[in-house]
Design a protein around this motif. Sequence first.
Motif, PDB file in Angstrom:
ATOM      1  N   LEU A   1      16.286   5.630 -15.087  1.00 27.06           N
ATOM      2  CA  LEU A   1      15.607   6.266 -13.956  1.00 27.06           C
ATOM      3  C   LEU A   1      16.549   6.360 -12.755  1.00 27.06           C
ATOM      4  O   LEU A   1      17.378   5.475 -12.521  1.00 27.06           O
ATOM      5  N   HIS A   2      16.377   7.405 -12.005  1.00 23.45           N
ATOM      6  CA  HIS A   2      17.142   7.587 -10.785  1.00 23.45           C
ATOM      7  C   HIS A   2      16.748   6.510  -9.767  1.00 23.45           C
ATOM      8  O   HIS A   2      15.576   6.135  -9.669  1.00 23.45           O
ATOM      9  N   PRO A   3      17.719   5.984  -9.003  1.00 19.71           N
ATOM     10  CA  PRO A   3      17.376   4.939  -8.007  1.00 19.71           C
ATOM     11  C   PRO A   3      16.309   5.379  -7.019  1.00 19.71           C
ATOM     12  O   PRO A   3      15.509   4.553  -6.554  1.00 19.71           O
ATOM     13  N   ALA A   4      16.264   6.665  -6.679  1.00 18.70           N
ATOM     14  CA  ALA A   4      15.254   7.151  -5.742  1.00 18.70           C
ATOM     15  C   ALA A   4      13.848   7.007  -6.316  1.00 18.70           C
ATOM     16  O   ALA A   4      12.884   6.795  -5.573  1.00 18.70           O
ATOM     17  N   VAL A   5      13.719   7.110  -7.645  1.00 22.20           N
ATOM     18  CA  VAL A   5      12.413   6.948  -8.292  1.00 22.20           C
ATOM     19  C   VAL A   5      11.915   5.520  -8.124  1.00 22.20           C
ATOM     20  O   VAL A   5      10.751   5.281  -7.778  1.00 22.20           O
ATOM     21  N   ILE A   6      12.790   4.563  -8.369  1.00 23.38           N
ATOM     22  CA  ILE A   6      12.418   3.155  -8.243  1.00 23.38           C
ATOM     23  C   ILE A   6      12.110   2.804  -6.793  1.00 23.38           C
ATOM     24  O   ILE A   6      11.136   2.091  -6.499  1.00 23.38           O
ATOM     25  N   ALA A   7      12.910   3.314  -5.870  1.00 21.16           N
ATOM     26  CA  ALA A   7      12.679   3.033  -4.450  1.00 21.16           C
ATOM     27  C   ALA A   7      11.338   3.602  -3.987  1.00 21.16           C
ATOM     28  O   ALA A   7      10.579   2.937  -3.269  1.00 21.16           O
ATOM     29  N   LEU A   8      11.043   4.824  -4.414  1.00 21.59           N
ATOM     30  CA  LEU A   8       9.769   5.431  -4.032  1.00 21.59           C
ATOM     31  C   LEU A   8       8.605   4.698  -4.680  1.00 21.59           C
ATOM     32  O   LEU A   8       7.563   4.496  -4.050  1.00 21.59           O
ATOM     33  N   GLY A   9       8.766   4.282  -5.935  1.00 24.00           N
ATOM     34  CA  GLY A   9       7.724   3.509  -6.597  1.00 24.00           C
ATOM     35  C   GLY A   9       7.418   2.221  -5.862  1.00 24.00           C
ATOM     36  O   GLY A   9       6.253   1.803  -5.751  1.00 24.00           O
ATOM     37  N   HIS A  10       8.442   1.570  -5.333  1.00 25.24           N
ATOM     38  CA  HIS A  10       8.240   0.342  -4.547  1.00 25.24           C
ATOM     39  C   HIS A  10       7.428   0.633  -3.294  1.00 25.24           C
ATOM     40  O   HIS A  10       6.529  -0.138  -2.915  1.00 25.24           O
ATOM     41  N   ARG A  11       7.703   1.752  -2.654  1.00 25.91           N
ATOM     42  CA  ARG A  11       6.961   2.120  -1.448  1.00 25.91           C
ATOM     43  C   ARG A  11       5.517   2.476  -1.776  1.00 25.91           C
ATOM     44  O   ARG A  11       4.592   2.146  -1.030  1.00 25.91           O
ATOM     45  N   TYR A  12       5.320   3.147  -2.914  1.00 24.59           N
ATOM     46  CA  TYR A  12       3.950   3.428  -3.362  1.00 24.59           C
ATOM     47  C   TYR A  12       3.183   2.127  -3.602  1.00 24.59           C
ATOM     48  O   TYR A  12       2.050   1.957  -3.144  1.00 24.59           O
ATOM     49  N   ALA A  13       3.800   1.227  -4.340  1.00 24.03           N
ATOM     50  CA  ALA A  13       3.116   0.001  -4.760  1.00 24.03           C
ATOM     51  C   ALA A  13       2.753  -0.887  -3.579  1.00 24.03           C
ATOM     52  O   ALA A  13       1.735  -1.593  -3.620  1.00 24.03           O
ATOM     53  N   HIS A  14       3.570  -0.872  -2.529  1.00 24.63           N
ATOM     54  CA  HIS A  14       3.333  -1.753  -1.388  1.00 24.63           C
ATOM     55  C   HIS A  14       2.622  -1.042  -0.238  1.00 24.63           C
ATOM     56  O   HIS A  14       2.555  -1.581   0.873  1.00 24.63           O
ATOM     57  N   GLY A  15       2.101   0.141  -0.492  1.00 31.97           N
ATOM     58  CA  GLY A  15       1.295   0.825   0.510  1.00 31.97           C
ATOM     59  C   GLY A  15       2.069   1.329   1.704  1.00 31.97           C
ATOM     60  O   GLY A  15       1.478   1.580   2.765  1.00 31.97           O
ATOM     61  N   GLN A  16       3.387   1.501   1.560  1.00 32.71           N
ATOM     62  CA  GLN A  16       4.185   2.002   2.679  1.00 32.71           C
ATOM     63  C   GLN A  16       4.003   3.504   2.864  1.00 32.71           C
ATOM     64  O   GLN A  16       4.318   4.037   3.925  1.00 32.71           O
ATOM     65  N   ILE A  17       3.532   4.180   1.831  1.00 33.89           N
ATOM     66  CA  ILE A  17       3.209   5.611   1.920  1.00 33.89           C
ATOM     67  C   ILE A  17       1.751   5.779   1.513  1.00 33.89           C
ATOM     68  O   ILE A  17       1.389   5.479   0.376  1.00 33.89           O
ATOM     69  N   ARG A  18       0.928   6.224   2.443  1.00 38.70           N
ATOM     70  CA  ARG A  18      -0.494   6.419   2.163  1.00 38.70           C
ATOM     71  C   ARG A  18      -0.904   7.839   2.549  1.00 38.70           C
ATOM     72  O   ARG A  18      -0.291   8.464   3.409  1.00 38.70           O
ATOM     73  N   GLY A  19      -1.946   8.299   1.910  1.00 34.49           N
ATOM     74  CA  GLY A  19      -2.448   9.642   2.178  1.00 34.49           C
ATOM     75  C   GLY A  19      -1.971  10.615   1.119  1.00 34.49           C
ATOM     76  O   GLY A  19      -0.817  10.548   0.670  1.00 34.49           O
ATOM     77  N   GLY A  20      -2.850  11.514   0.691  1.00 34.54           N
ATOM     78  CA  GLY A  20      -2.519  12.454  -0.372  1.00 34.54           C
ATOM     79  C   GLY A  20      -1.342  13.345  -0.033  1.00 34.54           C
ATOM     80  O   GLY A  20      -0.461  13.575  -0.865  1.00 34.54           O
ATOM     81  N   ASN A  21      -1.291  13.847   1.202  1.00 32.52           N
ATOM     82  CA  ASN A  21      -0.189  14.733   1.586  1.00 32.52           C
ATOM     83  C   ASN A  21       1.138  13.992   1.641  1.00 32.52           C
ATOM     84  O   ASN A  21       2.166  14.486   1.163  1.00 32.52           O
ATOM     85  N   ALA A  22       1.132  12.811   2.239  1.00 31.84           N
ATOM     86  CA  ALA A  22       2.376  12.041   2.367  1.00 31.84           C
ATOM     87  C   ALA A  22       2.914  11.625   1.003  1.00 31.84           C
ATOM     88  O   ALA A  22       4.124  11.711   0.748  1.00 31.84           O
ATOM     89  N   ARG A  23       2.026  11.218   0.111  1.00 37.90           N
ATOM     90  CA  ARG A  23       2.468  10.797  -1.222  1.00 37.90           C
ATOM     91  C   ARG A  23       3.003  11.987  -2.018  1.00 37.90           C
ATOM     92  O   ARG A  23       3.995  11.873  -2.746  1.00 37.90           O
ATOM     93  N   CYS A  24       2.352  13.141  -1.875  1.00 35.17           N
ATOM     94  CA  CYS A  24       2.802  14.339  -2.590  1.00 35.17           C
ATOM     95  C   CYS A  24       4.152  14.812  -2.068  1.00 35.17           C
ATOM     96  O   CYS A  24       5.057  15.144  -2.849  1.00 35.17           O
TER      97      CYS A  24
END
Length: 326
Positions: A1-24
């Motif tokens: 996996l690309h490092p950006a995928v793992i980094a974004l997944g970490h932000r998703y999992a810890h609630g650093q990115i919320r909201g449908g538009n922001a996550r998309c």
Amino acid sequence: LHPAVIALGHRYAHGQIRGGNARCKAMLNCFASILHDYEPTSGTSSAVSDLRTILDHNVLKPSFQYWTETCRPHSVSMGNAFTFLKTAVASIDREMAWEEMRSTLLETMEAYAKERIDFADQAIADLALSKLNDKEVVLVYGHSDVIQLLLLKHFWANRNFRVIIVDNRPLLEGRRTLKALREAGVDCTYVLLNALTYVLQENVSKVLLGASALMSDGSVLGRVGTACVALAAHKHNIPVLVCCETYKISNRVQLESITHNELGNPEALLNEDDVLQNWKEIDGLKLLNVLYDLTPAAFVSGIVTELGIVPPTSVAVLLREMDQGS
């Protein structure tokens, strides 16, 4: 996996990115980073049809599965955007060179984010603005990008109005809306959900709600507590307008909030001195932090989309028209 995928997944999992538009948007930006760095291996550059399959099955799909299965379930907005991206990959001319293919996909994703999110929010705000008058008392719940934009536009039009922001633990997302409106100078009142019935008596003229998704039967999937606000407003004969982009429309029908939902961290429900600090040691006790609820179409007066203001019963018509247009 690309490092950006793992980094974004970490932000998703810890609630650093919320909201449908922001996550998309974050997902599309991550795919753009992957495409910038991706180079086809030798032996595939001359077979573009194989390269399209490789791009789909070895790059896009593993990334999306990682986010969904390992980090956090995807939102309807992310699912629809991912389906659009897969369709865009499959529709590329098989004779197209890789550099041109990459450029085309990057432009397609950028156009999708601008047209389906940014421009859609502007159009929704302009349409809903026609339904707001001077000296209104508007009640909103939690945080919604498009509703925040709408209220700021209403204020910049030199309208005299007041906003009641209803919020709820544990996320307290309404504070984002409160901060933005107060910095602009809007007259605001901030209360928690348990004071809802009290503030509804303060001459509230309209209720504006955001949405995480629109079901095909007109019901609205939103942040937990949305259904309570819509129900109370309906009982007080106050119009309820839901502002939602069309890319959040789902072809599913959902009848309740239990079968398809998402659970947050139960520890977030606790205070520092809470008597339930040792809840895991108590037999038969579980804490349930439900993130979404379903608002029946009967509690919604109208749905504001970039295509117009429609009744909840017309969501299926919108979905059919969009499918035919694509």
